[in-house]
Design a protein around this motif. Structure first.
Motif, PDB file in Angstrom:
ATOM      1  N   GLY A 280      -4.848 -18.839   6.125  1.00  0.00           N
ATOM      2  CA  GLY A 280      -3.508 -19.301   6.883  1.00  0.00           C
ATOM      3  C   GLY A 280      -2.637 -19.872   6.057  1.00  0.00           C
TER       4      GLY A 280
ATOM      5  N   ASP B 177      -2.862 -16.219   1.967  1.00  0.00           N
ATOM      6  CA  ASP B 177      -2.501 -16.072   3.535  1.00  0.00           C
ATOM      7  C   ASP B 177      -2.710 -14.738   4.010  1.00  0.00           C
ATOM      8  OD1 ASP B 177      -0.980 -14.037   1.716  1.00  0.00           O
ATOM      9  OD2 ASP B 177       0.510 -15.164   1.684  1.00  0.00           O
ATOM     10  N   ARG B 178      -2.231 -14.399   5.058  1.00  0.00           N
ATOM     11  CA  ARG B 178      -2.620 -12.825   5.746  1.00  0.00           C
ATOM     12  C   ARG B 178      -2.554 -11.877   4.772  1.00  0.00           C
ATOM     13  NH1 ARG B 178       0.351 -10.623  11.463  1.00  0.00           N
ATOM     14  NH2 ARG B 178      -1.172  -9.225  11.346  1.00  0.00           N
ATOM     15  N   SER B 179      -1.648 -11.672   3.576  1.00  0.00           N
ATOM     16  CA  SER B 179      -1.688 -10.587   2.863  1.00  0.00           C
ATOM     17  C   SER B 179      -3.028 -10.581   1.926  1.00  0.00           C
ATOM     18  CB  SER B 179      -0.454 -10.677   1.858  1.00  0.00           C
ATOM     19  OG  SER B 179      -0.678 -11.709   0.983  1.00  0.00           O
TER      20      SER B 179
ATOM     21  N   ASP C   9      -6.690 -11.152   6.131  1.00  0.00           N
ATOM     22  CA  ASP C   9      -6.071 -10.892   7.413  1.00  0.00           C
ATOM     23  C   ASP C   9      -7.475 -11.096   8.307  1.00  0.00           C
ATOM     24  OD1 ASP C   9      -5.184 -10.357  10.114  1.00  0.00           O
ATOM     25  OD2 ASP C   9      -4.373  -8.431   9.377  1.00  0.00           O
TER      26      ASP C   9
ATOM     27  N   SER D 128     -10.455  -6.459   6.138  1.00  0.00           N
ATOM     28  CA  SER D 128      -9.991  -7.108   5.251  1.00  0.00           C
ATOM     29  C   SER D 128     -10.990  -8.495   5.204  1.00  0.00           C
ATOM     30  CB  SER D 128      -8.691  -7.913   5.965  1.00  0.00           C
ATOM     31  OG  SER D 128      -8.110  -8.819   5.000  1.00  0.00           O
TER      32      SER D 128
ATOM     33  N   ALA E  30      -5.242 -20.179  10.103  1.00  0.00           N
ATOM     34  CA  ALA E  30      -4.540 -19.114  10.746  1.00  0.00           C
ATOM     35  C   ALA E  30      -4.652 -18.983  12.153  1.00  0.00           C
ATOM     36  CB  ALA E  30      -5.295 -17.847  10.220  1.00  0.00           C
TER      37      ALA E  30
ATOM     38  N   HIS F 103      -2.466 -17.269  15.814  1.00  0.00           N
ATOM     39  CA  HIS F 103      -1.165 -16.641  16.490  1.00  0.00           C
ATOM     40  C   HIS F 103      -0.725 -17.722  17.504  1.00  0.00           C
ATOM     41  CE1 HIS F 103       1.062 -14.462  19.601  1.00  0.00           C
ATOM     42  NE2 HIS F 103       1.290 -13.330  18.579  1.00  0.00           N
TER      43      HIS F 103
ATOM     44  N   VAL G 211      -6.112 -12.496  16.801  1.00  0.00           N
ATOM     45  CA  VAL G 211      -6.293 -13.346  15.945  1.00  0.00           C
ATOM     46  C   VAL G 211      -7.194 -14.643  16.206  1.00  0.00           C
ATOM     47  CG1 VAL G 211      -4.834 -15.154  14.403  1.00  0.00           C
ATOM     48  CG2 VAL G 211      -3.993 -12.713  14.828  1.00  0.00           C
TER      49      VAL G 211
END
Length: 474
Positions: A197, A220-222, A225, A231, A247, A249, A267
């Protein structure tokens, strides 16, 4: 086996190499033979053995005295004991740090076992044949894992291991004869730290705080995830001894919608579960960020052991995520509130409104404390350095609790504007013309005593706010 050897009780003893432990195993025997509990998790963990989660059991059989294997430092923890015969074990710390090169040796018979932490080189010489020694390991063997081994020559002069059978008379493999001396060995680095995150306020604060550390990866999320099982499965967690889950939501109001509810659970619950299982497999400590929203806000101050009572979907997902994290032996749930860091947040919004000449209406019946992201990052760094008991820690800034309206007035005043421009309103009044707002706890003040007991005391919230705004104004 002698009666004296049979009489020993289970005990775990330390050695000069940190983490290398010798176990005395009770062996029960008579004229027919003997029996022992070679691995008994509950008793051994209670006696002081790390709960290293073995996943593979291997057996090495040596036909003749003098067979010698090593010195190999492996990328997993290892628990070694003997089923028959006896071996002389030798260990050298090949990990980066002040004990690099420290050596220790001990004979292993059926009444002895040794726990070898990752990065400590181990070697074994058969002194009573035939010998069969069995070892549990905390990771599955693979060619990729074997490529991470670190080796040391059996005859290294610095380690000076007193082999019972001189190496010139021992049976060694060609590979073991070719290993380097200690001066040529690259020390095994410590396990890395992963921040998940990295694009959020805390992720960016941790990245800034740890920018000079070569052993930290911020993703990060890329790149990872956590809501996507594929992922998580594709990401190699094995190098990491610590994971910070920043990370989440965090769209509190959106979480009350049909689409937002699914996203929040994906998430904050399912994603956390994926991360928990990855941490469990690789025995990494997990630091997980949670929220004051797990409480209903009826208590003036929330202690760490207050029963969970979330009001809305976001709080429900954070509460469920906490329960998953608590199943890990090594974990820290860090509850925080009102986080202010780099990017758009309440303070930046108030400063912008003040500069634009907008006079905002701000609620004055929700009470709590700010948490500056840099203080949150410092507290997490402290927990990972000190390693107090696993569990829940509340981490916000210190000081007298305040309302959002009081904080807004402080922002106006500190940026050179009239604080009287802030119009205090009740939560009910504020929500009257804003349908879809999620319920929020009226009192978000978290009890910081557990954190203080570890030796960390955050800054007072208004002093920290003053420093933040001064830095932003140049």
């Amino acid at each position: 086996m002698s009666p004296a050897a049979q009489a020993r009780e289970l005990a775990v003893r330390e050695t000069p190499i940190p983490g290398l432990l010798v176990l005395d195993l009770p062996v029960h025997g008579d004229a027919r033979g003997w029996f022992k509990e070679n691995w008994q998790r509950e008793k051994m963990v209670a006696a002081g053995l790390p709960d290293f989660g073995p996943v593979q059991n291997n057996i090495s059989f040596n036909q003749a005295e003098g067979v010698t294997r090593g010195i190999h430092a492996e990328p997993w923890d290892k628990y070694v004991s003997v089923a028959t015969g006896a071996v002389f074990g030798a260990w050298v710390d090949l990990r980066e740090g002040p004990t690099f090169g420290t050596a220790y040796w001990h004979e292993i018979s059926p009444g002895t076992a040794v726990f070898v932490p990752r990065g400590v080189g181990n070697a074994f010489q058969t002194v009573q044949a035939p010998a069969a020694y069995t070892y549990l390991v905390g990771e599955h063997w693979s060619e990729a894992a074997q490529s991470q081994y670190t080796f040391l020559h059996l005859a290294d002069e610095t380690a000076a291991i007193p082999w019972p059978i001189p190496l010139e008379r021992a049976e060694l493999s060609a590979k073991d004869r070719a290993h380097p001396r200690l001066a040529e060995v690259t020390p095994v680095p410590p396990r890395r730290t992963l921040v998940v995150g990295g694009s959020g306020q805390l992720g960016r604060a941790l990245a800034a705080r740890w920018r000079k550390r070569a052993d930290v990866d911020v993703v990060d999320r890329s790149r990872l995830d956590i809501a996507d099982p594929a992922s998580v499965a594709a990401f190699d967690v094995s190098p990491y001894g610590a994971i910070v889950n920043a990370a989440a939501h965090t769209a509190v109001d959106a979480a009350e919608t049909e689409e937002g509810r699914r996203a929040a659970w994906a998430v904050n619950v399912a994603g956390v579960g994926h991360l928990v299982e990855a941490a469990r497999r690789h025995r990494a400590v997990l630091v997980h960020l949670s929220s004051d929203y797990v409480f209903d806000g009826t208590a003036a101050v929330h202690p760490v052991d207050e029963p969970l009572s979330p009001l809305g979907v976001y709080g429900q997902t954070k509460a469920a995520g906490e329960q998953l994290v608590a199943t890990l032996p090594a974990h820290y749930v860090v509850r925080t509130s009102w986080v202010i860091g780099e990017g758009r947040n309440f303070v930046s919004t108030m400063a912008e409104l003040a500069a634009r000449g907008v006079d905002p209406a701000v609620v004055d019946d929700q009470i709590g404390r700010l948490t500056l992201a840099e203080d949150l990052a410092a507290g997490i760094e402290h927990l990972l350095a000190v390693r107090p008991a696993p569990g829940i820690y509340h981490l916000t800034n210190e000081g007298e609790p305040a309302s959002w309206a009081e904080i807004a007035r402080a922002v106006f005043a500190l940026t050179g504007h009239d604080p009287a421009r802030v119009r205090p309103v009740s939560t009910a009044e504020y929500a009257a013309d804003r349908p879809g707002l999620a319920p929020r706890p009226a009192r978000s003040t978290l009890d910081l005593s557990a954190l203080r007991a570890t030796g960390f005391v955050p800054r007072e919230q208004f002093s920290a706010l003053r420093e933040l705004l001064a830095a932003r104004q140049g």
